[in-house]
Motif scaffolding. Structure first.
Motif, short mmCIF file in Angstrom:
data_model
loop_
_atom_site.label_atom_id
_atom_site.label_comp_id
_atom_site.label_asym_id
_atom_site.label_seq_id
_atom_site.Cartn_x
_atom_site.Cartn_y
_atom_site.Cartn_z
N ALA A 45 0.85 -1.07 0.14
CA ALA A 45 -0.13 0.09 0.00
C ALA A 45 0.85 1.20 -0.12
O ALA A 45 0.42 2.59 0.33
N ALA A 46 2.23 1.12 -0.21
CA ALA A 46 3.07 2.23 -0.37
C ALA A 46 2.56 3.51 -1.29
O ALA A 46 2.17 3.19 -2.31
N SER A 47 2.46 4.73 -0.99
CA SER A 47 1.93 5.70 -1.47
C SER A 47 2.61 5.95 -2.86
O SER A 47 2.13 6.46 -3.73
N CYS A 48 3.69 5.82 -3.16
CA CYS A 48 4.50 5.73 -4.57
C CYS A 48 3.84 4.90 -5.47
O CYS A 48 3.68 5.14 -6.62
N LEU A 49 3.31 3.49 -4.99
CA LEU A 49 2.74 2.71 -6.01
C LEU A 49 1.19 3.37 -6.17
O LEU A 49 0.71 2.92 -7.34
N HIS A 50 0.57 3.92 -5.33
CA HIS A 50 -1.10 4.04 -5.44
C HIS A 50 -1.33 5.70 -5.62
O HIS A 50 -2.35 6.05 -6.78
N TYR A 51 -0.60 6.51 -5.38
CA TYR A 51 -0.91 7.95 -5.57
C TYR A 51 0.48 8.94 -6.09
O TYR A 51 0.41 9.86 -5.98
N GLY A 52 1.27 7.86 -6.71
CA GLY A 52 2.41 8.62 -7.34
C GLY A 52 3.39 9.67 -6.48
O GLY A 52 3.96 10.45 -7.14
N GLN A 53 3.66 9.42 -5.31
CA GLN A 53 4.44 10.22 -4.47
C GLN A 53 5.97 9.63 -4.70
O GLN A 53 6.39 8.75 -4.32
N GLU A 54 6.25 10.16 -5.82
CA GLU A 54 7.68 9.65 -6.55
C GLU A 54 8.42 10.89 -7.12
O GLU A 54 7.54 11.54 -8.07
N GLY A 55 9.69 11.14 -6.90
CA GLY A 55 10.28 11.93 -7.68
C GLY A 55 11.71 11.45 -7.89
O GLY A 55 12.18 10.78 -7.20
N CYS A 89 4.35 17.13 -1.97
CA CYS A 89 4.15 16.74 -0.23
C CYS A 89 4.68 15.69 0.05
O CYS A 89 4.41 14.71 0.92
N MET A 90 6.29 15.47 -0.29
CA MET A 90 7.13 14.52 0.26
C MET A 90 7.86 15.20 1.18
O MET A 90 8.50 16.41 1.18
N ALA A 91 9.04 14.28 2.06
CA ALA A 91 9.69 14.76 2.74
C ALA A 91 11.11 15.34 1.93
O ALA A 91 11.39 14.46 1.12
N LEU A 127 16.67 8.74 -6.36
CA LEU A 127 15.16 8.24 -6.35
C LEU A 127 14.48 8.57 -5.04
O LEU A 127 15.06 8.08 -3.96
N LEU A 128 13.30 9.32 -4.90
CA LEU A 128 12.73 9.57 -3.69
C LEU A 128 11.15 9.07 -4.06
O LEU A 128 10.57 9.43 -4.61
N ILE A 129 10.88 8.27 -2.88
CA ILE A 129 9.63 7.49 -3.17
C ILE A 129 8.91 7.51 -1.76
O ILE A 129 9.48 7.28 -0.54
N GLY A 130 7.40 7.62 -1.56
CA GLY A 130 6.68 7.18 -0.49
C GLY A 130 6.35 5.65 -0.29
O GLY A 130 6.19 5.21 -1.10
N THR A 131 7.07 5.34 0.84
CA THR A 131 7.08 3.89 1.21
C THR A 131 5.84 3.58 2.24
O THR A 131 5.74 2.44 2.48
N ASP A 141 3.99 9.19 5.53
CA ASP A 141 5.12 9.86 6.57
C ASP A 141 6.11 9.25 6.69
O ASP A 141 7.11 9.09 7.39
N GLU A 142 6.40 8.04 5.62
CA GLU A 142 7.59 7.40 5.44
C GLU A 142 8.28 7.36 3.83
O GLU A 142 7.48 7.35 3.13
N TYR A 143 9.53 7.61 3.72
CA TYR A 143 9.91 7.85 2.58
C TYR A 143 11.37 7.11 2.32
O TYR A 143 12.18 7.02 3.43
N LEU A 144 11.71 6.74 1.31
CA LEU A 144 12.97 6.06 0.97
C LEU A 144 13.55 7.06 -0.10
O LEU A 144 13.18 7.26 -1.15
#
Length: 338
Positions: A45-55, A89-91, A127-131, A141-144
């Protein structure tokens, strides 16, 4: 150094020894981790996979003729990733952490840095992703943050040679007030179909016009556009265009060489007045444009079968700075290995 035919490398992925990672949890960044695993384990359910929190970012390490290895403007890449993080809206990754990880991953994989004569380079992909798991539409609230590297050859076969482009109006890369000015994967996903069509028609890449009025030149493929006329370097200004670090550098070099610089909307009909034109970005540096076809209106804008003299001077100057053979008077390069 690895026994690789550096001069025959494509612009593609090759495994290297290590990548570096850092996790953001409980409101702070942790320690840098060195990893030899090419895979990421994350929650389904990582946010990068569902809502595109990825840069992501892209920059290169250059093995120079003086024996040193240099990075080119990593501070600018850190700044742009921070702008992307703000935008979706990522860290944010602090600049010092970004640069420390860039330098570390280059040193860890230095046997994969191509030789100077080969024309190949070591490409860094931060690569910055919401995990964190997120089912409702909201930031996690967690990122890699990770960086891997791979040796690459020229983005276009043949290197610094002209390529044809085609205007495609059926698709928009990004909305005027959307994510076009951020380096997020969604912009590239939106471009894949148009890029495929352009290739099927025999062009190097697609050219987008502005999404709102469909009359101003926007991005060309995954790169910024510039045109040359009357000793002036002209590049589009738009809220949907990614702020290219290469383009920013070329604008400064153009000024250094005595050209005027204009960043403004470029109506399609102005293409007919340009003496030279090119696409620019980290991967290709400059890809000179031979012609741009507007199939819908039956027009072709021609700029010559060979790279123009100003484009070549800009290319040679920027490459010279990157490889340490031309004075770096703006302090753009950073020596990673002496």
């Amino acid at each position: 150094m690895k026994n690789i035919e550096w001069g025959k490398l494509p612009f593609g992925y090759m495994p290297t020894n290590y990548n570096v990672r850092c996790y953001y949890r409980n409101g702070k960044w942790g320690e840098i981790e060195v990893c030899s695993d090419e895979y990421i384990k994350m929650h389904m359910a990582a946010s990068c996979l569902h809502y595109g929190q990825e840069g992501f970012e892209g920059l290169k390490a250059y093995r120079c003729p003086d024996g040193k290895v240099r990075l080119f403007r990593p501070e600018a890449n850190a700044e742009r990733l921070q702008q992307t993080a703000d935008g979706i809206c990522m860290a944010k990754v602090p600049t010092d952490l970004f640069i420390e990880m860039c330098e570390k991953v280059v040193r860890l994989n230095q046997e994969f840095i191509p030789t100077y004569e080969s024309g190949a380079t070591l490409y860094l992909r931060p690569l910055l992703i919401g995990t964190g798991p997120q089912v409702g539409v909201a930031p996690t609230d967690e990122y890699l943050f990770l960086i891997f590297v791979t040796p690459v050859g020229p983005y276009f076969k043949g290197g610094f040679q002209t390529n044809p482009y085609v205007i495609i109006r059926e698709f928009d890369r990004a909305a005027p007030l959307g994510t076009g000015c951020f380096k997020v994967g969604g912009n590239y996903a939106a471009s894949l179909r148009a890029h495929q069509i352009a290739h099927e028609k025999g062009y190097a890449a697609e050219f987008y016009v502005d999404a709102k009025e469909k009359k101003y030149m926007d991005e060309c493929g995954a790169a910024n556009f510039f045109g040359i006329k009357d000793n002036t370097y002209i590049t589009p200004k738009s809220t949907s265009i990614l702020p290219s670090i290469t383009n920013r550098s070329l604008m400064q070099i153009a000024e250094d060489l005595g050209l005027k610089v204009e960043r403004r909307p470029i109506p399609e009909e102005e293409l007919a007045t340009f003496e030279e034109a090119g696409a620019c970005g980290t991967a290709a540096v400059i890809s000179p444009i031979s012609y741009i076809d507007d199939l819908e209106n039956g027009k072709r804008y021609e700029f010559g079968a060979e790279p123009g003299p100003i484009s070549k001077k800009l290319y040679d100057t920027l490459r010279g700075i990157q490889y340490g053979t031309i004075e770096d008077k703006h302090g753009w390069t950073r020596v990673v290995i002496e």
